[in-house]
Scaffold this active site. Structure first.
Site, short mmCIF file in Angstrom:
data_model
loop_
_atom_site.label_atom_id
_atom_site.label_comp_id
_atom_site.label_asym_id
_atom_site.label_seq_id
_atom_site.Cartn_x
_atom_site.Cartn_y
_atom_site.Cartn_z
N HIS A 274 15.85 19.89 -10.22
CA HIS A 274 16.28 18.49 -10.34
C HIS A 274 16.93 18.03 -9.05
O HIS A 274 17.64 18.79 -8.38
CB HIS A 274 17.27 18.33 -11.49
CG HIS A 274 17.95 16.99 -11.51
ND1 HIS A 274 17.24 15.81 -11.68
CD2 HIS A 274 19.25 16.63 -11.35
CE1 HIS A 274 18.08 14.79 -11.63
NE2 HIS A 274 19.30 15.25 -11.43
N SER A 294 2.73 12.79 -10.63
CA SER A 294 3.84 12.12 -11.29
C SER A 294 3.67 10.60 -11.20
O SER A 294 3.18 10.07 -10.21
CB SER A 294 5.16 12.52 -10.63
OG SER A 294 6.21 11.69 -11.07
N ASN A 411 -0.78 -25.58 15.68
CA ASN A 411 0.26 -25.51 14.65
C ASN A 411 0.35 -24.13 14.01
O ASN A 411 -0.63 -23.38 13.95
CB ASN A 411 0.00 -26.55 13.56
CG ASN A 411 0.20 -27.97 14.06
OD1 ASN A 411 1.08 -28.23 14.89
ND2 ASN A 411 -0.63 -28.89 13.60
N GLY A 469 -9.13 -15.00 16.87
CA GLY A 469 -9.34 -13.78 17.64
C GLY A 469 -9.90 -12.64 16.82
O GLY A 469 -10.25 -12.79 15.65
N ASP A 510 -9.56 -15.99 11.25
CA ASP A 510 -9.59 -17.24 10.50
C ASP A 510 -10.98 -17.55 9.92
O ASP A 510 -11.09 -18.15 8.85
CB ASP A 510 -9.10 -18.41 11.37
CG ASP A 510 -9.79 -18.47 12.73
OD1 ASP A 510 -10.74 -17.70 12.97
OD2 ASP A 510 -9.35 -19.28 13.57
#
Length: 715
Positions: A274, A294, A411, A469, A510
């Site tokens: 433990h 686990s 922006n 890019g 983008d």
């Protein structure tokens, strides 16, 4: 509140839940009198003394019951449940609780829930609706059917509870209580904890935590897998903290395997029964890897981004972060060893799939809302299920949302975007010219948006970033950017945002984001193959093939603006000439507009350009609409170049749809269709070309990376 064994050799979530309740403002003043019943393996001093921790938290343990029959086999588990059922009625008759909180999916918890249900005591079950992959599933769902109220950790778990006909109004999506502690865990002296458990010569991120339990439905196979795991760890030759398995059937055999291999005396291993929870979270937070089966590995460890290797089927149904690598059939030592080589030492974005650090206040508010005078008899909501399954605001069930960031040449925009594609709130600033100013502004805007999201009742699942890019989306790095965004090469965007916001972060080009936006919210929804072309300052695009985004071997796929359509065309910003972008981009149209303006050939009757306003593409378009023949010719040439590019795309990719996006798309669509009719093969002339109807494709695409992310990886 019964304290019931979660993991003998790891962290008791019940002890943590008690601790969190104690430290939450308003708990003592809430009118509830807390009582705890200690059952299960919490009673064994040779296994775990978690009841001492509960007492240290000033939590009164009213009753201690020894309910576990030793033997660590199937029969012992059944006898333990029976023994608990015999002892619990007297305790419950004496305590007469108004509500019993039952946590998790252990067999001890099933006895508690059964006793309470038959004695007409209201039950609140925490962490129901989840799927793991063992007998725990059956126990968990059985407790769900006995419970009157449910607190779940994830949206999927909530959906499962609803599918199981539980009453919508009695389900709270709160998150996992352990995350309240995990996300606020700060210990500058973590090295002392590491040295205490692993030795003075061990460094952070240079050790392994191993925690593996028996699978009660296939004990023989789980023991074999444990043996292979230990062999792989011995071969990997890194300092390893091995925690003993829980007391389920098969654990005795697993301990024999440990001793047969000399793990307790091996110089590279530390075997313990433990570790206190506060110390355990520091150990896994700074480990080079965690391995085993686990639930801690697939749930809590994701909060730190620590690499995890999940072995076998015990947790295979769980939702996981990208830090988890599944090894379902570990039939050879080499397979586990290879997984260790793949995962060890990596650092992943922290995951908040299971919580955002505010679970306990939500649970307390939920508890206060329970009317003890209402009828005790459960109600089930059988199909058809309501379409609207959201909870009342009083239960603080937020709108699942993403933070979307769009880095443009001019922006910088940040938006809160809901699961349905609604832009809840948008923030816009000028994009700074230097790296330092830009990254600081991104962090500032995201922090402000995340804080505002709480007020807007939105739960942020992660951050998606759209940038110009070439981008490595696997690492979250901008490899090199366009000339429009300066000082933006080899930039790691994922790490600073993830560290600041404690959220997973995705980054992509983008053009790719525009394609993702169309796939989730636009005209590409449901289509297997389509191509998006962005017509803006530059020309970009994204390719969806077999429902997946194509990145290419060097993350350069879909650079559609640099398809060459003329051998002797104008120079392009990429260094070549004759590219689509050199003809049809906003920059190209601005260049041509300036030439006409300098020669006094741009302006026509009804048109003017203020002296303080730069001539741009929109002036050229306006001139063409007002009958300027030269402007019309330039637009026709630009549209033809774009049309030839689309023809090449049709001949190469043969998509079922081409979507033109961006501010110039509507001005080019008719010319592009004319070129297709004249130049394309007859077999592709029926492919539809449409203009996107999305207002903010970059932001929506960035959000979709978060909202649509598949969390499970298979090895």
């Amino acid at each position: 509140m019964p304290t019931d064994d979660c993991s003998v050799a790891a962290k008791p979530r019940e002890q943590l839940l008690c601790s969190l309740f104690q430290t939450t403002p308003g708990y003592r003043a809430s009118g509830w009198k807390p009582m705890a019943i200690r059952t299960g393996s919490h009673a064994f001093k040779d296994l775990i003394n978690t009841y001492r921790m509960i007492e240290q938290d000033d939590f009164d343990i009213n009753t201690r019951l020894h309910t576990i029959v030793r033997g660590e086999d199937e029969a012992a588990m059944v006898e333990s449940v029976g023994l608990a059922l015999v002892k619990l009625p007297d305790v419950l008759n004496r305590l007469k609780p108004d509500i019993m909180i039952v946590h998790g999916d252990r067999f001890d918890a099933l006895a508690l829930a059964t006793s309470a249900a038959l004695m007409n005591i209201r039950i609140l079950h925490i962490e129901g609706g989840e799927v793991s992959g063992t007998i725990d599933d059956s126990i968990r769902h059985a407790i769900t059917k006995l419970a009157h109220y449910h607190v779940c950790c994830t949206r999927s778990a909530e959906q499962h509870l609803i599918s199981m006909c539980e009453d919508h109004d009695r389900i709270l999506l709160a998150g996992c209580p352990s995350y309240d502690k995990l996300l606020s865990a700060k210990n500058k002296d973590y090295m002392s904890i590491i040295r205490m458990w692993l030795g003075d010569d061990v460094k952070s991120k240079d050790y392994i935590v191993a925690l593996q339990h028996p699978v009660t439905t296939d004990i023989k196979h789980s023991i074999k897998m444990f043996e292979l795991t230990l062999d792989a760890l011995i071969s990997f030759n890194k300092r390893t903290l091995v925690l003993f398995p829980n007391i389920d059937a098969g654990s005795k055999e697993m301990v024999r395997v440990m001793r047969k291999k000399g793990i307790e005396h091996h110089p590279n291993f530390r075997a313990v029964k433990h570790v206190p929870f506060d110390q355990f979270i520091q150990l896994v937070a700074h480990a080079g890897c965690m391995i085993g089966n686990s639930s801690c590995g697939v749930r809590e460890v994701g909060a730190f981004g620590t690499p995890v290797i999940n072995l076998g089927t015990r947790q295979i149904g769980r939702e996981t972060g990208e830090n988890v690598l599944h090894v379902r059939d570990a039939d050879t030592q080499d397979k586990i060893l290879q997984a260790l080589h793949l995962q060890f030492g990596k650092q992943y974005p922290c995951s908040k799939i299971y919580g955002d650090g505010n679970a306990v206040p939500r649970i307390l508010k939920f508890l206060k809302s329970i009317d003890l005078q209402e009828p005790l008899q459960k109600k089930f909501c059988f199909p058809p299920v309501k379409e609207n399954i959201s909870q009342d605001i009083d239960h603080i069930l937020e709108t699942l949302s993403a933070l979307a960031v769009d880095l443009g040449g001019t922006n910088l925009r940040v938006a809160i975007v809901s699961m349905k594609g609604e832009i809840v709130k948008k923030y816009t600033q000028f994009n700074p010219k230097t790296y330092e100013e830009r990254i600081n502004l991104i962090l500032q805007m995201c922090v402000e948006a995340a804080a505002e999201a709480v007020k807007l009742n939105c739960r942020i699942l992660g951050v998606g970033i759209s940038t110009g890019g070439r981008v490595n989306p696997r690492e979250g790095i901008v490899l090199h950017s366009t000339k429009l965004i300066q000082e933006w090469n080899s930039v790691d965007l994922r790490t600073p945002l993830s560290d600041t916001l404690h959220l997973p972060v995705w980054v992509d080009n983008d053009g790719n984001c525009a394609a993702l936006a169309e796939r989730k919210f636009g005209q590409g929804k449901g289509l297997e193959n389509f191509v998006t072309l962005i017509t803006g300052t530059g020309i970009g695009g994204g390719i969806i093939h077999q429902h997946e985004l194509i990145h290419g071997s060097s993350f350069c796929a879909a650079e559609l603006g640099h398809l060459v359509v003329s051998l002797d065309g104008p120079d392009c910003s990429c260094g070549s000439h004759g590219c689509i972008e050199a003809y049809a981009s906003g920059m190209a149209l601005q260049r041509e507009a300036k030439k006409l303006h300098d020669e006094d050939l741009l302006l026509v009757e009804g048109m003017s350009v203020p002296k303080d306003e730069a001539v741009g593409a929109l002036h050229l378009i306006q001139a063409a609409k007002l009958g300027n023949a030269k402007a019309q010719s330039i637009l026709r040439t630009a549209g033809t170049a774009l049309g030839l590019g689309v023809v090449n795309i049709l001949h190469t990719m043969n998509p079922s749809l081409v979507i033109l996006s961006g501010v110039l798309a509507s001005h080019y669509i008719h010319i592009v269709k004319d070129v297709i009719r004249q130049q394309a093969l007859s077999s592709v002339q029926d492919v539809d070309v449409v203009v996107s109807d999305l207002v903010d494709p970059a932001l929506l695409g960035a959000a979709s990376m978060v909202l649509d992310y598949t969390t499970r990886r298979i090895y």
